[in-house]
Structure formats: C-alpha cells, structure tokens
Design a protein around this motif. Structure first.
Motif, mmCIF file in Angstrom:
data_model
loop_
_atom_site.group_PDB
_atom_site.id
_atom_site.type_symbol
_atom_site.label_atom_id
_atom_site.label_comp_id
_atom_site.label_asym_id
_atom_site.label_seq_id
_atom_site.Cartn_x
_atom_site.Cartn_y
_atom_site.Cartn_z
ATOM 1 N N ILE A 28 0.962 -1.285 0.071
ATOM 2 C CA ILE A 28 0.138 0.029 -0.113
ATOM 3 C C ILE A 28 0.764 1.289 0.057
ATOM 4 N N ILE A 29 2.092 1.219 0.556
ATOM 5 C CA ILE A 29 2.900 2.260 0.746
ATOM 6 C C ILE A 29 3.326 2.670 -0.691
ATOM 7 N N ARG A 30 3.675 1.674 -1.236
ATOM 8 C CA ARG A 30 4.149 1.873 -2.484
ATOM 9 C C ARG A 30 3.077 2.201 -3.690
ATOM 10 N N ILE A 31 1.850 1.783 -3.671
ATOM 11 C CA ILE A 31 0.914 2.163 -4.209
ATOM 12 C C ILE A 31 0.550 3.786 -4.132
ATOM 13 N N LYS A 32 0.402 4.035 -2.870
ATOM 14 C CA LYS A 32 0.358 5.466 -2.549
ATOM 15 C C LYS A 32 1.562 6.582 -3.148
ATOM 16 N N THR A 33 2.648 5.823 -3.202
ATOM 17 C CA THR A 33 3.852 6.575 -3.704
ATOM 18 C C THR A 33 3.708 6.865 -5.089
ATOM 19 N N ILE A 34 3.201 5.845 -6.011
ATOM 20 C CA ILE A 34 2.948 6.013 -7.242
ATOM 21 C C ILE A 34 1.792 6.936 -7.446
ATOM 22 N N LEU A 35 0.454 6.852 -6.892
ATOM 23 C CA LEU A 35 -0.595 7.695 -6.812
ATOM 24 C C LEU A 35 -0.358 9.072 -6.369
ATOM 25 N N SER A 36 0.677 9.282 -5.519
ATOM 26 C CA SER A 36 0.896 10.624 -4.746
ATOM 27 C C SER A 36 1.397 11.791 -6.076
ATOM 28 N N ASP A 37 1.111 13.137 -5.861
ATOM 29 C CA ASP A 37 1.595 14.136 -6.274
ATOM 30 C C ASP A 37 3.013 14.580 -6.203
ATOM 31 N N SER A 38 3.629 13.910 -5.302
ATOM 32 C CA SER A 38 5.023 13.926 -5.054
ATOM 33 C C SER A 38 5.969 13.924 -6.281
ATOM 34 N N GLU A 39 6.974 14.691 -6.332
ATOM 35 C CA GLU A 39 7.779 14.448 -7.350
ATOM 36 C C GLU A 39 8.956 13.159 -7.202
ATOM 37 N N SER A 40 9.013 12.490 -5.978
ATOM 38 C CA SER A 40 10.001 11.847 -5.740
ATOM 39 C C SER A 40 9.130 10.411 -5.635
ATOM 40 N N LYS A 41 9.234 9.532 -6.746
ATOM 41 C CA LYS A 41 8.396 8.309 -6.561
ATOM 42 C C LYS A 41 9.249 7.171 -6.355
ATOM 43 N N ASN A 91 -5.517 -3.079 4.281
ATOM 44 C CA ASN A 91 -5.118 -2.533 3.183
ATOM 45 C C ASN A 91 -5.751 -2.599 1.933
ATOM 46 N N LEU A 92 -6.735 -3.720 1.873
ATOM 47 C CA LEU A 92 -7.766 -3.728 0.946
ATOM 48 C C LEU A 92 -8.611 -2.660 0.849
ATOM 49 N N ASN A 93 -9.169 -2.109 2.052
ATOM 50 C CA ASN A 93 -10.111 -1.250 2.146
ATOM 51 C C ASN A 93 -9.278 0.184 1.710
ATOM 52 N N GLU A 94 -8.067 0.337 2.146
ATOM 53 C CA GLU A 94 -7.493 1.334 1.515
ATOM 54 C C GLU A 94 -7.092 1.505 0.176
ATOM 55 N N LEU A 95 -7.025 0.385 -0.622
ATOM 56 C CA LEU A 95 -7.071 0.435 -1.792
ATOM 57 C C LEU A 95 -8.359 0.572 -2.472
ATOM 58 N N LYS A 96 -9.350 0.262 -1.844
ATOM 59 C CA LYS A 96 -10.845 0.726 -2.291
ATOM 60 C C LYS A 96 -10.923 2.116 -2.351
ATOM 61 N N PHE A 97 -10.646 2.659 -1.315
ATOM 62 C CA PHE A 97 -10.901 4.112 -1.319
ATOM 63 C C PHE A 97 -9.834 4.951 -2.108
ATOM 64 N N LEU A 98 -8.967 4.410 -2.737
ATOM 65 C CA LEU A 98 -8.007 5.054 -3.486
ATOM 66 C C LEU A 98 -8.579 5.642 -4.889
ATOM 67 N N ASN A 99 -9.698 4.992 -5.256
ATOM 68 C CA ASN A 99 -10.424 5.148 -6.462
ATOM 69 C C ASN A 99 -9.559 5.168 -7.537
ATOM 70 N N ILE A 100 -8.851 4.002 -7.844
ATOM 71 C CA ILE A 100 -7.979 3.893 -8.830
ATOM 72 C C ILE A 100 -8.738 4.027 -10.219
ATOM 73 N N SER A 101 -8.037 4.869 -11.152
ATOM 74 C CA SER A 101 -8.816 4.767 -12.415
ATOM 75 C C SER A 101 -8.127 3.921 -13.417
ATOM 76 N N GLN A 102 -8.449 3.735 -14.572
ATOM 77 C CA GLN A 102 -7.771 2.839 -15.650
ATOM 78 C C GLN A 102 -6.298 3.575 -16.021
ATOM 79 N N LYS A 103 -6.367 4.986 -16.094
ATOM 80 C CA LYS A 103 -5.144 5.530 -16.460
ATOM 81 C C LYS A 103 -4.020 5.468 -15.412
#
Length: 174
Positions: free
Chosen positions: A58-71, A104-116
């Motif tokens: 989940i930490i890595r998923i959030k890193t990818i989805l974040s607006d942070s410049e460091s991924k 973690n699966l609940n967090e994943l659900k609430f991230l509302n990940i889109s196809q893009k």
C-alpha cells in the motif's frame, strides 16, 4: 489473462483464509520446519507476508499515486520477519495478517484507482521504473508464490516417508 484490479483482489482477499485453513491448528513441526539452511518455514513466510502488509504494497501504491515528485520506493527488507518475536503462535500471526490485509484492501478501495492510473510509474530501488499495474499484479502473484512455497515446504517434510511414490510427487522433486 489480462490484468484487472478485481481479478487481483480475488486472490488478495482470499489469501488470509487460505493460510488460516492451511496452517491453523497444525503441530509445531508442520509450521516451523523448513527445507534446510537459509530457507523459510511456513511460520517465517507468514511473518514475511505481515512485513509486506506493513511496509510495502500500500505504501508503494500510494507513492505511485501521489503528487510527490519523488516516486522512489523505500527498499523492502525481505528478511525483517526473522528479527521479530518467534514465539507467537501461528494463529496470532495469521490473525495479524488478516487484519492488516483487510485494512490494506479497504485503503486500496478508497484510492479510487482509475484505468489511466495503472500506467503511472514508481521507481523501484532495484528494477527502476515500474507501473502501478505491475505492482498490484506482483502483489497477487507474490501471495500465490508463497502459498505454493508453504505447501512445498510442508510436503518435503515427508520426502523419505513416501517411499517409491516419490516418482509421482513432483512437489518433492523441486
């Protein structure tokens, strides 16, 4: 099969139940024996899965989805479980894993990940650029790999006892 989040979640949701069914209530030998030096027992593997739920997926998923410049992902200590309390019953570890996975699966659900979002990239310390789709696919396959590892380790406890049937038992030849 082509990646779909819901198909990955089918595996991720079931892993805690599989581990509970497979390992709860077994004698110590089934849970704590391994394949030899520098190999993991089912107990060690469940500990490793707990570490991943705490510090990896989940930490890595959030890193990818974040607006942070460091991924850049933090390195994952694949052996962290070996430094944890080794005297807890396997049932305690499985319950902890179940709670962490559910969270973690609940967090994943609430991230509302889109196809893009699946093509968004993070930076793995060893592999370089990886996509969200690759990360989530790896999470599911990681579970399956460790379930297979657990059953292989357990099967190998009877390598000598099966006698001539060993020639029919591929799991003992790997």
């Amino acid at each position: 099969m082509i990646f779909e989040l819901n198909k990955s979640k089918e595996i991720l949701e079931r892993t805690p139940e599989v581990l509970e069914t497979l390992l709860s209530g077994l004698s110590k030998e089934w849970v704590e024996n391994n394949e030899g030096a520098k190999t993991w027992s089912p107990y060690d593997i469940v500990g490793h899965l707990i570490s991943g739920e705490k510090t990896d997926w989940i930490i890595r998923i959030k890193t990818i989805l974040s607006d942070s410049e460091s991924k850049l992902f933090e390195p994952f200590d694949r052996f962290a479980q070996l430094n944890e309390n080794q005297n807890r019953p396997i049932e305690d570890l499985i319950n902890e894993f179940k709670l962490l996975r559910k969270k973690n699966l609940n967090e994943l659900k609430f991230l509302n990940i889109s196809q893009k979002d699946f093509e968004k990239v993070g930076i793995h310390p060893e592999f370089g650029n990886v996509t969200l789709k690759q990360l989530i696919s790896t999470w599911a396959v990681h579970d399956l790999g460790h379930i297979a590892q657990i059953t292989r380790v357990m099967a190998k406890q009877y390598t000598k006892e099966v006698g001539p049937w060993i020639s029919y038992l591929g799991v003992l030849k790997k």
